[in-house]
Motif scaffolding. Structure first.
Motif, PDB file in Angstrom:
ATOM      1  N   MET A  30       5.512  21.025  12.638  1.00 12.19           N
ATOM      2  CA  MET A  30       6.533  20.070  12.197  1.00 12.19           C
ATOM      3  C   MET A  30       5.856  18.821  11.635  1.00 12.19           C
ATOM      4  N   ALA A  31       6.367  18.338  10.529  1.00 12.62           N
ATOM      5  CA  ALA A  31       5.795  17.155   9.899  1.00 12.62           C
ATOM      6  C   ALA A  31       6.034  15.907  10.745  1.00 12.62           C
ATOM      7  N   LEU A  32       5.149  14.947  10.565  1.00  8.70           N
ATOM      8  CA  LEU A  32       5.312  13.660  11.248  1.00  8.70           C
ATOM      9  C   LEU A  32       6.199  12.777  10.366  1.00  8.70           C
ATOM     10  N   ILE A  33       7.488  13.068  10.394  1.00 14.70           N
ATOM     11  CA  ILE A  33       8.423  12.478   9.433  1.00 14.70           C
ATOM     12  C   ILE A  33       8.445  10.959   9.512  1.00 14.70           C
ATOM     13  N   THR A  34       8.600  10.429  10.707  1.00 15.21           N
ATOM     14  CA  THR A  34       8.721   8.976  10.846  1.00 15.21           C
ATOM     15  C   THR A  34       7.431   8.278  10.447  1.00 15.21           C
ATOM     16  N   ALA A  35       6.302   8.785  10.913  1.00  9.85           N
ATOM     17  CA  ALA A  35       5.021   8.162  10.575  1.00  9.85           C
ATOM     18  C   ALA A  35       4.753   8.236   9.075  1.00  9.85           C
ATOM     19  N   GLU A  36       5.042   9.378   8.461  1.00  9.20           N
ATOM     20  CA  GLU A  36       4.830   9.526   7.024  1.00  9.20           C
ATOM     21  C   GLU A  36       5.709   8.560   6.241  1.00  9.20           C
ATOM     22  N   ASP A  37       6.974   8.512   6.588  1.00 12.77           N
ATOM     23  CA  ASP A  37       7.894   7.626   5.870  1.00 12.77           C
ATOM     24  C   ASP A  37       7.551   6.155   6.110  1.00 12.77           C
ATOM     25  N   TYR A  38       7.070   5.839   7.314  1.00 14.09           N
ATOM     26  CA  TYR A  38       6.673   4.457   7.597  1.00 14.09           C
ATOM     27  C   TYR A  38       5.521   4.042   6.684  1.00 14.09           C
ATOM     28  N   LEU A  39       4.562   4.939   6.500  1.00 10.67           N
ATOM     29  CA  LEU A  39       3.457   4.630   5.592  1.00 10.67           C
ATOM     30  C   LEU A  39       3.976   4.416   4.174  1.00 10.67           C
ATOM     31  N   LEU A  40       4.879   5.279   3.723  1.00 11.70           N
ATOM     32  CA  LEU A  40       5.354   5.198   2.339  1.00 11.70           C
ATOM     33  C   LEU A  40       6.111   3.901   2.051  1.00 11.70           C
ATOM     34  N   VAL A  41       6.844   3.381   3.028  1.00 11.35           N
ATOM     35  CA  VAL A  41       7.608   2.152   2.759  1.00 11.35           C
ATOM     36  C   VAL A  41       6.840   0.889   3.130  1.00 11.35           C
ATOM     37  N   THR A  42       5.716   1.039   3.827  1.00  8.74           N
ATOM     38  CA  THR A  42       5.002  -0.126   4.330  1.00  8.74           C
ATOM     39  C   THR A  42       3.702  -0.400   3.585  1.00  8.74           C
ATOM     40  N   GLU A  43       2.918   0.634   3.349  1.00 11.46           N
ATOM     41  CA  GLU A  43       1.588   0.420   2.780  1.00 11.46           C
ATOM     42  C   GLU A  43       1.653  -0.172   1.372  1.00 11.46           C
ATOM     43  N   HIS A  44       0.723  -1.087   1.105  1.00 15.00           N
ATOM     44  CA  HIS A  44       0.558  -1.704  -0.216  1.00 15.00           C
ATOM     45  C   HIS A  44       1.772  -2.527  -0.634  1.00 15.00           C
ATOM     46  N   ILE A  45       2.526  -3.034   0.339  1.00 12.97           N
ATOM     47  CA  ILE A  45       3.616  -3.963   0.033  1.00 12.97           C
ATOM     48  C   ILE A  45       2.995  -5.244  -0.517  1.00 12.97           C
ATOM     49  N   GLY A  46       3.518  -5.730  -1.612  1.00 14.86           N
ATOM     50  CA  GLY A  46       2.965  -6.933  -2.214  1.00 14.86           C
ATOM     51  C   GLY A  46       1.564  -6.741  -2.744  1.00 14.86           C
ATOM     52  N   GLN A  47       1.224  -5.479  -3.093  1.00 15.56           N
ATOM     53  CA  GLN A  47      -0.097  -5.144  -3.646  1.00 15.56           C
ATOM     54  C   GLN A  47      -1.239  -5.449  -2.677  1.00 15.56           C
ATOM     55  N   LYS A  48      -0.953  -5.387  -1.382  1.00 16.66           N
ATOM     56  CA  LYS A  48      -1.988  -5.643  -0.378  1.00 16.66           C
ATOM     57  C   LYS A  48      -2.032  -4.483   0.618  1.00 16.66           C
ATOM     58  N   PRO A  49      -3.228  -4.170   1.132  1.00 16.96           N
ATOM     59  CA  PRO A  49      -3.296  -3.153   2.192  1.00 16.96           C
ATOM     60  C   PRO A  49      -2.642  -3.681   3.459  1.00 16.96           C
ATOM     61  N   VAL A  50      -1.966  -2.827   4.161  1.00 13.59           N
ATOM     62  CA  VAL A  50      -1.270  -3.254   5.379  1.00 13.59           C
ATOM     63  C   VAL A  50      -1.739  -2.444   6.584  1.00 13.59           C
ATOM     64  N   LEU A  51      -1.638  -1.140   6.508  1.00 14.31           N
ATOM     65  CA  LEU A  51      -1.933  -0.316   7.672  1.00 14.31           C
ATOM     66  C   LEU A  51      -3.421  -0.235   7.979  1.00 14.31           C
ATOM     67  N   ARG A  52      -4.277  -0.572   7.052  1.00 14.01           N
ATOM     68  CA  ARG A  52      -5.709  -0.569   7.308  1.00 14.01           C
ATOM     69  C   ARG A  52      -6.189  -1.897   7.911  1.00 14.01           C
ATOM     70  N   THR A  53      -5.406  -2.933   7.767  1.00 11.79           N
ATOM     71  CA  THR A  53      -5.924  -4.261   8.106  1.00 11.79           C
ATOM     72  C   THR A  53      -5.055  -5.064   9.070  1.00 11.79           C
ATOM     73  N   ARG A  54      -3.824  -4.687   9.275  1.00 16.30           N
ATOM     74  CA  ARG A  54      -2.919  -5.503  10.098  1.00 16.30           C
ATOM     75  C   ARG A  54      -2.630  -4.810  11.428  1.00 16.30           C
ATOM     76  N   PHE A  55      -3.022  -5.460  12.487  1.00 14.69           N
ATOM     77  CA  PHE A  55      -2.941  -4.868  13.828  1.00 14.69           C
ATOM     78  C   PHE A  55      -1.516  -4.458  14.196  1.00 14.69           C
ATOM     79  N   THR A  56      -0.553  -5.349  13.982  1.00 16.49           N
ATOM     80  CA  THR A  56       0.824  -5.062  14.382  1.00 16.49           C
ATOM     81  C   THR A  56       1.379  -3.858  13.644  1.00 16.49           C
ATOM     82  N   THR A  57       1.170  -3.805  12.336  1.00 22.63           N
ATOM     83  CA  THR A  57       1.699  -2.699  11.542  1.00 22.63           C
ATOM     84  C   THR A  57       1.028  -1.389  11.931  1.00 22.63           C
TER      85      THR A  57
END
Length: 222
Positions: free
Chosen positions: A1-28
């Protein structure tokens, strides 16, 4: 089964505002790991008992892809010993788990054509980040809105809404015009679902775990 929530979270969160988020921000990163935890709950590998995360079917955790090994190993080790809800969720703040999860999901989304890997230089250290395709990000956003507005039975997107709401991130995805009505629709769904309220409480506990870890890091670094 796919990791639906985690995958979708990455798609809507990463590179917001042309900046890396999931690689650099602890909370995210921590909420990203929590998204995978919710995916494992839906698969039956985990459950919520007395407000804390608990083991479900162990075979679900031992048969996951290799990139989930660090997460599943921690779950199998930590949860039998966890005495409080906070104890059961401390693993969401693991850098190792977050990075392993990121690499694995990035590879999957790249195969699907949803992201493009891109090298980003941060503090002299290069990071490979998964830049979402605009159409893929918009698709998830549209499906999320439709799920809440039309009260669709899509637990992965409902969990995504819970995470984004807990993180106060919905305003980055949804217009000020649409958000009040969507919040009202979700409140109705929440009132009618004890199971959803239990998941919401788990998300609130994750928020407390993240905040406590941030205070600890600030104290340690000061």
């Amino acid at each position: 089964m796919a990791l639906i929530t985690a995958e979708d979270y990455l798609l809507v969160t990463e590179h917001i505002g042309q900046k890396p988020v999931l690689r650099t921000r602890f909370t995210t990163q921590a909420y990203f790991v929590f998204g995978a935890v919710l995916d494992l709950i839906r698969q039956g590998g985990l459950q919520i008992a007395d407000g804390r995360l608990a083991l479900g079917k162990a075979t679900v955790l031992t048969t996951q892809p290799e990139f989930l090994k660090s997460l599943c190993d921690r779950l199998l080790t930590d949860l039998p010993k966890a005495e409080t809800p906070e104890d059961s969720l401390k693993l969401v703040t693991s850098w190792t788990i977050a990075n392993d999860l990121y690499d694995g999901i990035m590879a999957q989304l790249q195969k699907q054509g949803d992201v493009t890997p891109q090298v980003f230089q941060n503090n002299l250290k290069p990071h490979v980040i998964a830049v979402p395709q605009p159409a893929s990000r918009q698709r998830v956003r549209d499906e999320l809105v439709a799920t809440i507005r039309e009260r669709r039975d899509n637990s992965g997107l409902v969990d995504l809404w819970l995470i984004l709401a807990q993180q106060d991130a919905l305003r980055w995805l949804i217009s000020d015009h649409d958000l009040p009505d969507l919040k009202a629709a979700f409140a109705d769904r929440l009132a009618a679902s004890p199971a959803l309220r239990t998941t919401q409480q788990l998300a609130a506990t994750v928020g407390e775990v993240i905040q406590a870890k941030k205070f600890w890091m600030d104290s340690w670094l000061s």
